[in-house]
Design an enzyme around this catalytic site. Sequence first.
Site, PDB file in Angstrom:
ATOM      1  N   HIS A   1      46.208  83.015 -78.239  1.00  0.00           N
ATOM      2  CA  HIS A   1      47.548  83.039 -77.654  1.00  0.00           C
ATOM      3  C   HIS A   1      47.466  83.068 -76.133  1.00  0.00           C
ATOM      4  CE1 HIS A   1      48.472  84.368 -81.756  1.00  0.00           C
ATOM      5  NE2 HIS A   1      49.656  83.839 -81.533  1.00  0.00           N
TER       6      HIS A   1
ATOM      7  N   TYR B   1      44.647  83.210 -71.299  1.00  0.00           N
ATOM      8  CA  TYR B   1      44.387  82.559 -72.576  1.00  0.00           C
ATOM      9  C   TYR B   1      43.482  83.501 -73.346  1.00  0.00           C
ATOM     10  CZ  TYR B   1      46.349  78.131 -70.941  1.00  0.00           C
ATOM     11  OH  TYR B   1      47.187  77.144 -70.496  1.00  0.00           O
ATOM     12  N   CYS B   2      44.048  84.248 -74.280  1.00  0.00           N
ATOM     13  CA  CYS B   2      43.327  85.256 -75.057  1.00  0.00           C
ATOM     14  C   CYS B   2      42.863  84.606 -76.360  1.00  0.00           C
ATOM     15  CB  CYS B   2      44.250  86.440 -75.317  1.00  0.00           C
ATOM     16  SG  CYS B   2      43.436  87.841 -76.095  1.00  0.00           S
ATOM     17  N   MET B   3      41.555  84.354 -76.461  1.00  0.00           N
ATOM     18  CA  MET B   3      41.024  83.536 -77.543  1.00  0.00           C
ATOM     19  C   MET B   3      40.204  84.347 -78.538  1.00  0.00           C
ATOM     20  SD  MET B   3      42.229  80.589 -76.674  1.00  0.00           S
ATOM     21  CE  MET B   3      43.656  81.447 -76.095  1.00  0.00           C
TER      22      MET B   3
END
Length: 190
Positions: free
Chosen positions: A149, A162-164
Amino acid sequence: MKKVWLVSIVSLIGLTVFLGPGVYNKISGEVNNTERIVDVRTEGGKKVTYSQAELKEMLTPLQYKVTQNNGTEKAFENKYWDNKQPGIYVDVISGEPLFSSTDKFYSGTGWPSFTKPLVEENIVTKKDRGIFGTSTEVRSKEADSHIGHIFNDGPEPTGLRYCMNSAAMNFIPKEKLKEKGYEEFIHLFQ
Protein backbone atom coordinates in the site's frame (compact mmCIF):
# COMPACT_ATOMS: atom_id res chain seq x y z
CA MET A 1 -21.81 -14.67 28.06
CA LYS A 2 -23.93 -16.40 25.38
CA LYS A 3 -25.70 -13.11 24.74
CA VAL A 4 -22.38 -11.31 24.04
CA TRP A 5 -21.31 -14.00 21.56
CA LEU A 6 -24.69 -13.94 19.85
CA VAL A 7 -24.60 -10.14 19.51
CA SER A 8 -21.03 -10.35 18.12
CA ILE A 9 -21.98 -12.95 15.52
CA VAL A 10 -25.12 -11.10 14.48
CA SER A 11 -23.12 -7.84 14.22
CA LEU A 12 -20.47 -9.48 12.05
CA ILE A 13 -23.09 -10.99 9.76
CA GLY A 14 -24.89 -7.64 9.54
CA LEU A 15 -21.63 -5.83 8.77
CA THR A 16 -20.81 -8.35 6.06
CA VAL A 17 -24.25 -8.02 4.46
CA PHE A 18 -24.13 -4.21 4.72
CA LEU A 19 -20.62 -3.76 3.30
CA GLY A 20 -20.70 -6.64 0.86
CA PRO A 21 -19.16 -10.10 0.56
CA GLY A 22 -15.62 -8.73 0.15
CA VAL A 23 -15.50 -7.83 3.84
CA TYR A 24 -15.38 -11.46 4.93
CA ASN A 25 -12.52 -12.00 2.54
CA LYS A 26 -10.67 -8.98 3.96
CA ILE A 27 -11.08 -10.28 7.49
CA SER A 28 -10.12 -13.87 6.72
CA GLY A 29 -7.52 -13.08 4.08
CA GLU A 30 -9.21 -15.46 1.66
CA VAL A 31 -10.19 -14.59 -1.87
CA ASN A 32 -12.05 -16.90 -4.18
CA ASN A 33 -9.71 -16.85 -7.14
CA THR A 34 -9.66 -20.47 -8.19
CA GLU A 35 -10.55 -19.48 -11.75
CA ARG A 36 -8.14 -16.54 -11.92
CA ILE A 37 -5.30 -16.88 -14.43
CA VAL A 38 -2.15 -14.75 -14.20
CA ASP A 39 -0.62 -13.59 -17.47
CA VAL A 40 3.00 -12.51 -17.41
CA ARG A 41 4.94 -10.94 -20.27
CA THR A 42 8.58 -11.98 -20.47
CA GLU A 43 11.55 -10.68 -22.46
CA GLY A 44 10.78 -10.47 -26.14
CA GLY A 45 7.09 -9.86 -25.45
CA LYS A 46 6.25 -13.55 -25.00
CA LYS A 47 3.32 -14.12 -22.65
CA VAL A 48 3.37 -16.85 -20.00
CA THR A 49 0.15 -17.90 -18.28
CA TYR A 50 -0.04 -19.42 -14.79
CA SER A 51 -3.09 -21.04 -13.27
CA GLN A 52 -3.70 -20.71 -9.55
CA ALA A 53 -2.64 -24.35 -9.11
CA GLU A 54 0.69 -23.62 -10.83
CA LEU A 55 1.21 -20.52 -8.68
CA LYS A 56 0.57 -22.55 -5.54
CA GLU A 57 3.35 -24.93 -6.60
CA MET A 58 5.69 -22.12 -7.65
CA LEU A 59 5.29 -19.88 -4.58
CA THR A 60 5.66 -20.45 -0.86
CA PRO A 61 2.38 -20.41 1.09
CA LEU A 62 3.18 -16.89 2.36
CA GLN A 63 4.05 -15.60 -1.13
CA TYR A 64 0.79 -17.02 -2.45
CA LYS A 65 -1.25 -15.54 0.42
CA VAL A 66 0.27 -12.09 -0.09
CA THR A 67 0.31 -11.89 -3.90
CA GLN A 68 -2.91 -13.77 -4.72
CA ASN A 69 -5.08 -13.28 -1.62
CA ASN A 70 -4.09 -9.68 -0.81
CA GLY A 71 -2.41 -10.76 2.41
CA THR A 72 0.07 -8.93 4.60
CA GLU A 73 3.12 -10.51 6.18
CA LYS A 74 4.18 -9.82 9.76
CA ALA A 75 6.07 -6.63 10.51
CA PHE A 76 9.75 -7.07 11.42
CA GLU A 77 9.48 -10.78 10.53
CA ASN A 78 9.99 -10.56 6.78
CA LYS A 79 12.97 -10.94 4.51
CA TYR A 80 13.68 -7.38 3.34
CA TRP A 81 12.42 -5.00 6.02
CA ASP A 82 15.98 -4.30 7.16
CA ASN A 83 17.90 -5.12 3.97
CA LYS A 84 20.57 -2.47 3.39
CA GLN A 85 22.27 -4.04 0.36
CA PRO A 86 22.30 -2.06 -2.90
CA GLY A 87 20.12 -3.59 -5.61
CA ILE A 88 16.60 -3.76 -6.99
CA TYR A 89 13.37 -5.45 -5.96
CA VAL A 90 11.35 -7.31 -8.59
CA ASP A 91 7.95 -8.99 -8.66
CA VAL A 92 8.24 -12.55 -7.30
CA ILE A 93 6.14 -13.96 -10.17
CA SER A 94 6.96 -11.91 -13.26
CA GLY A 95 10.35 -10.42 -12.40
CA GLU A 96 9.10 -6.93 -13.26
CA PRO A 97 11.44 -4.29 -11.75
CA LEU A 98 9.51 -2.56 -8.96
CA PHE A 99 11.76 -0.70 -6.51
CA SER A 100 15.39 0.25 -5.94
CA SER A 101 17.44 0.31 -2.77
CA THR A 102 18.35 3.90 -3.76
CA ASP A 103 14.75 4.86 -2.89
CA LYS A 104 14.44 2.63 0.20
CA PHE A 105 14.28 4.19 3.66
CA TYR A 106 13.83 3.09 7.25
CA SER A 107 10.20 3.76 8.15
CA GLY A 108 10.12 2.03 11.52
CA THR A 109 7.08 0.01 10.39
CA GLY A 110 8.80 -3.36 9.94
CA TRP A 111 8.18 -3.57 6.17
CA PRO A 112 10.38 -2.48 3.29
CA SER A 113 9.45 1.11 2.44
CA PHE A 114 10.30 3.18 -0.62
CA THR A 115 9.73 6.80 -1.68
CA LYS A 116 8.90 5.88 -5.28
CA PRO A 117 8.78 2.99 -7.75
CA LEU A 118 11.81 2.13 -9.87
CA VAL A 119 9.67 1.76 -13.01
CA GLU A 120 6.43 3.70 -12.66
CA GLU A 121 4.77 1.76 -15.51
CA ASN A 122 5.16 -1.52 -13.59
CA ILE A 123 3.02 -0.28 -10.70
CA VAL A 124 -0.78 -0.19 -10.67
CA THR A 125 -2.64 1.53 -7.85
CA LYS A 126 -6.25 1.18 -6.87
CA LYS A 127 -8.53 2.11 -4.02
CA ASP A 128 -8.73 -0.58 -1.36
CA ARG A 129 -11.88 -0.30 0.75
CA GLY A 130 -11.50 -2.06 4.08
CA ILE A 131 -13.17 -2.10 7.46
CA PHE A 132 -10.97 0.75 8.72
CA GLY A 133 -11.35 3.04 5.70
CA THR A 134 -9.94 3.40 2.21
CA SER A 135 -6.28 3.08 1.33
CA THR A 136 -4.32 2.86 -1.92
CA GLU A 137 -3.25 -0.63 -2.90
CA VAL A 138 -0.13 -1.29 -4.99
CA ARG A 139 -0.12 -4.14 -7.52
CA SER A 140 2.37 -5.17 -10.18
CA LYS A 141 1.20 -4.52 -13.73
CA GLU A 142 2.11 -7.76 -15.49
CA ALA A 143 1.56 -10.35 -12.75
CA ASP A 144 -1.21 -8.42 -10.95
CA SER A 145 0.46 -9.34 -7.66
CA HIS A 146 -0.68 -7.56 -4.51
CA ILE A 147 2.53 -5.93 -3.26
CA GLY A 148 1.46 -3.48 -0.56
CA HIS A 149 0.00 0.00 0.00
CA ILE A 150 0.94 3.68 -0.40
CA PHE A 151 0.75 6.14 2.50
CA ASN A 152 1.25 9.91 2.60
CA ASP A 153 3.69 9.90 5.53
CA GLY A 154 6.98 9.34 3.71
CA PRO A 155 10.05 11.56 3.47
CA GLU A 156 10.81 14.12 0.77
CA PRO A 157 11.08 14.39 -2.15
CA THR A 158 7.75 12.56 -2.70
CA GLY A 159 6.22 12.52 0.78
CA LEU A 160 5.05 9.01 -0.03
CA ARG A 161 5.72 5.68 1.68
CA TYR A 162 5.36 2.65 -0.55
CA CYS A 163 4.96 0.04 2.21
CA MET A 164 5.61 -3.32 0.56
CA ASN A 165 5.50 -6.99 1.48
CA SER A 166 8.85 -8.79 1.17
CA ALA A 167 6.97 -11.95 0.16
CA ALA A 168 5.79 -10.24 -3.04
CA MET A 169 9.31 -9.42 -4.19
CA ASN A 170 12.71 -10.90 -4.94
CA PHE A 171 15.86 -8.88 -4.33
CA ILE A 172 18.56 -8.70 -7.01
CA PRO A 173 21.87 -7.42 -5.56
CA LYS A 174 23.77 -4.90 -7.71
CA GLU A 175 26.52 -7.49 -8.39
CA LYS A 176 24.00 -9.80 -10.08
CA LEU A 177 22.02 -7.26 -12.12
CA LYS A 178 23.77 -8.08 -15.41
CA GLU A 179 23.69 -11.85 -14.78
CA LYS A 180 19.94 -11.73 -14.06
CA GLY A 181 19.10 -9.53 -17.07
CA TYR A 182 18.69 -6.19 -15.30
CA GLU A 183 21.82 -4.45 -16.64
CA GLU A 184 19.82 -1.32 -17.50
CA PHE A 185 19.77 -0.51 -13.75
CA ILE A 186 23.53 -0.85 -13.08
CA HIS A 187 23.99 2.91 -13.52
CA LEU A 188 22.00 3.50 -10.32
CA PHE A 189 24.83 2.03 -8.26
CA GLN A 190 27.92 3.58 -9.91
